[in-house]
Design a protein around this motif. Structure first.
Motif, PDB file in Angstrom:
ATOM      1  N   LYS A  79       0.813  -1.214   0.000  1.00  0.00           N
ATOM      2  CA  LYS A  79       0.000   0.000   0.000  1.00  0.00           C
ATOM      3  C   LYS A  79       0.850   1.269   0.000  1.00  0.00           C
ATOM      4  N   HIS A  80       2.095   1.151   0.452  1.00  0.00           N
ATOM      5  CA  HIS A  80       2.980   2.322   0.423  1.00  0.00           C
ATOM      6  C   HIS A  80       3.184   2.824  -1.001  1.00  0.00           C
ATOM      7  N   LEU A  81       3.114   1.943  -2.005  1.00  0.00           N
ATOM      8  CA  LEU A  81       3.250   2.358  -3.401  1.00  0.00           C
ATOM      9  C   LEU A  81       2.097   3.270  -3.822  1.00  0.00           C
ATOM     10  N   PHE A  82       0.906   2.991  -3.326  1.00  0.00           N
ATOM     11  CA  PHE A  82      -0.259   3.792  -3.672  1.00  0.00           C
ATOM     12  C   PHE A  82      -0.260   5.127  -2.940  1.00  0.00           C
ATOM     13  N   ILE A  83       0.217   5.133  -1.703  1.00  0.00           N
ATOM     14  CA  ILE A  83       0.163   6.335  -0.879  1.00  0.00           C
ATOM     15  C   ILE A  83       1.209   7.358  -1.302  1.00  0.00           C
ATOM     16  N   GLU A  84       2.321   6.910  -1.880  1.00  0.00           N
ATOM     17  CA  GLU A  84       3.434   7.797  -2.226  1.00  0.00           C
ATOM     18  C   GLU A  84       3.033   8.947  -3.138  1.00  0.00           C
ATOM     19  N   HIS A  85       2.199   8.690  -4.130  1.00  0.00           N
ATOM     20  CA  HIS A  85       1.910   9.703  -5.136  1.00  0.00           C
ATOM     21  C   HIS A  85       0.535  10.347  -4.986  1.00  0.00           C
ATOM     22  N   ILE A  86      -0.151  10.095  -3.882  1.00  0.00           N
ATOM     23  CA  ILE A  86      -1.505  10.606  -3.716  1.00  0.00           C
ATOM     24  C   ILE A  86      -1.512  11.761  -2.720  1.00  0.00           C
ATOM     25  N   GLU A  87      -2.063  12.901  -3.165  1.00  0.00           N
ATOM     26  CA  GLU A  87      -2.199  14.053  -2.275  1.00  0.00           C
ATOM     27  C   GLU A  87      -3.613  14.133  -1.719  1.00  0.00           C
ATOM     28  N   ASN A  88      -4.619  13.831  -2.549  1.00  0.00           N
ATOM     29  CA  ASN A  88      -6.022  13.904  -2.132  1.00  0.00           C
ATOM     30  C   ASN A  88      -6.442  12.608  -1.459  1.00  0.00           C
ATOM     31  N   LYS A  89      -7.679  12.600  -0.963  1.00  0.00           N
ATOM     32  CA  LYS A  89      -8.242  11.370  -0.411  1.00  0.00           C
ATOM     33  C   LYS A  89      -8.954  10.623  -1.531  1.00  0.00           C
ATOM     34  N   TYR A  90      -8.829   9.301  -1.526  1.00  0.00           N
ATOM     35  CA  TYR A  90      -9.400   8.460  -2.575  1.00  0.00           C
ATOM     36  C   TYR A  90     -10.198   7.314  -1.983  1.00  0.00           C
ATOM     37  N   VAL A  91     -11.087   6.778  -2.824  1.00  0.00           N
ATOM     38  CA  VAL A  91     -11.825   5.565  -2.510  1.00  0.00           C
ATOM     39  C   VAL A  91     -11.485   4.563  -3.606  1.00  0.00           C
ATOM     40  N   PHE A  92     -11.038   3.367  -3.225  1.00  0.00           N
ATOM     41  CA  PHE A  92     -10.630   2.325  -4.165  1.00  0.00           C
ATOM     42  C   PHE A  92     -11.517   1.098  -4.013  1.00  0.00           C
ATOM     43  N   MET A  93     -11.741   0.395  -5.134  1.00  0.00           N
ATOM     44  CA  MET A  93     -12.375  -0.925  -5.091  1.00  0.00           C
ATOM     45  C   MET A  93     -11.596  -1.819  -6.057  1.00  0.00           C
ATOM     46  N   PHE A  94     -10.993  -2.874  -5.532  1.00  0.00           N
ATOM     47  CA  PHE A  94     -10.292  -3.850  -6.351  1.00  0.00           C
ATOM     48  C   PHE A  94     -11.263  -4.972  -6.695  1.00  0.00           C
ATOM     49  N   ILE A  95     -11.395  -5.269  -7.981  1.00  0.00           N
ATOM     50  CA  ILE A  95     -12.284  -6.334  -8.431  1.00  0.00           C
ATOM     51  C   ILE A  95     -11.451  -7.388  -9.156  1.00  0.00           C
ATOM     52  N   TYR A  96     -11.646  -8.630  -8.792  1.00  0.00           N
ATOM     53  CA  TYR A  96     -10.916  -9.755  -9.372  1.00  0.00           C
ATOM     54  C   TYR A  96     -11.708 -10.260 -10.571  1.00  0.00           C
ATOM     55  N   MET A  97     -11.101 -10.284 -11.758  1.00  0.00           N
ATOM     56  CA  MET A  97     -11.838 -10.572 -12.989  1.00  0.00           C
ATOM     57  C   MET A  97     -11.634 -11.987 -13.532  1.00  0.00           C
ATOM     58  N   ALA A  98     -10.628 -12.722 -13.077  1.00  0.00           N
ATOM     59  CA  ALA A  98     -10.341 -14.049 -13.630  1.00  0.00           C
ATOM     60  C   ALA A  98     -11.323 -15.089 -13.097  1.00  0.00           C
ATOM     61  N   LYS A  99     -11.379 -16.226 -13.776  1.00  0.00           N
ATOM     62  CA  LYS A  99     -12.280 -17.297 -13.367  1.00  0.00           C
ATOM     63  C   LYS A  99     -11.619 -18.295 -12.417  1.00  0.00           C
ATOM     64  N   GLU A 100     -10.287 -18.311 -12.380  1.00  0.00           N
ATOM     65  CA  GLU A 100      -9.587 -19.224 -11.477  1.00  0.00           C
ATOM     66  C   GLU A 100      -8.598 -18.431 -10.632  1.00  0.00           C
ATOM     67  N   GLU A 101      -8.187 -19.028  -9.534  1.00  0.00           N
ATOM     68  CA  GLU A 101      -7.272 -18.382  -8.601  1.00  0.00           C
ATOM     69  C   GLU A 101      -5.860 -18.359  -9.178  1.00  0.00           C
ATOM     70  N   ILE A 102      -5.155 -17.239  -8.998  1.00  0.00           N
ATOM     71  CA  ILE A 102      -3.761 -17.172  -9.435  1.00  0.00           C
ATOM     72  C   ILE A 102      -2.856 -17.125  -8.208  1.00  0.00           C
ATOM     73  N   LYS A 103      -1.563 -17.339  -8.435  1.00  0.00           N
ATOM     74  CA  LYS A 103      -0.599 -17.392  -7.343  1.00  0.00           C
ATOM     75  C   LYS A 103      -0.380 -16.000  -6.740  1.00  0.00           C
ATOM     76  N   TYR A 104       0.060 -16.002  -5.508  1.00  0.00           N
ATOM     77  CA  TYR A 104       0.328 -14.771  -4.767  1.00  0.00           C
ATOM     78  C   TYR A 104       1.331 -13.882  -5.507  1.00  0.00           C
ATOM     79  N   SER A 105       2.411 -14.474  -6.007  1.00  0.00           N
ATOM     80  CA  SER A 105       3.459 -13.690  -6.679  1.00  0.00           C
ATOM     81  C   SER A 105       2.929 -13.023  -7.945  1.00  0.00           C
TER      82      SER A 105
END
Length: 127
Positions: A79-105
């Motif tokens: 999350k530090h990558l997202f916070i570095e370049h943001i000055e304003n406040k934001y609302v995020f929603m991550f949506i997973y689009m694939a049909k099968e699970e992928i690896k953590y890496s």
């Protein structure tokens, strides 16, 4: 900055979620899609974040919950990558689009790509 994902950072307000889906812009990096909206929310943390896995794509609740757990962990560690370049406040929603699970890496690489795309899109929107 602490590597936690506390209650104040989670997106829970139904009004904010509805506004996010109605007015938000999106960025894609398969299998993730990020919907974001610059919004002045009441929280102290600059980003409120939610995670979603559609039932249409992943049928079993066990698998949906595991994918959401993986997405939260990947975001929490990076999350530090997202916070570095943001000055304003934001609302995020991550949506997973694939049909099968992928690896953590692979999910972590995808999130980092999504971050770079988000940076360029925010700069375009500001100009």
């Amino acid at each position: 900055m602490s590597y936690t994902l506390g209650k104040e950072e989670k997106l829970k307000s139904k009004k904010l979620i509805e506004q996010l889906f109605a007015e938000g812009k999106h960025v894609k990096s398969f299998p993730l899609r990020l919907i974001y909206l610059p919004l002045n929310h009441k929280g102290t943390f600059p980003i409120k974040v939610g995670f979603s896995v559609p039932k249409r794509n992943v049928k079993l609740a066990v698998n949906r919950n595991r994918i959401k757990r993986l997405m939260r962990e990947v975001y929490r560690k990076n999350k530090h990558l997202f916070i570095e370049h943001i000055e304003n406040k934001y609302v995020f929603m991550f949506i997973y689009m694939a049909k099968e699970e992928i690896k953590y890496s692979d999910l972590e690489l995808c999130l980092k790509k999504l971050n770079t795309k988000l940076k360029t899109k925010i700069k375009e929107d500001e100009n």
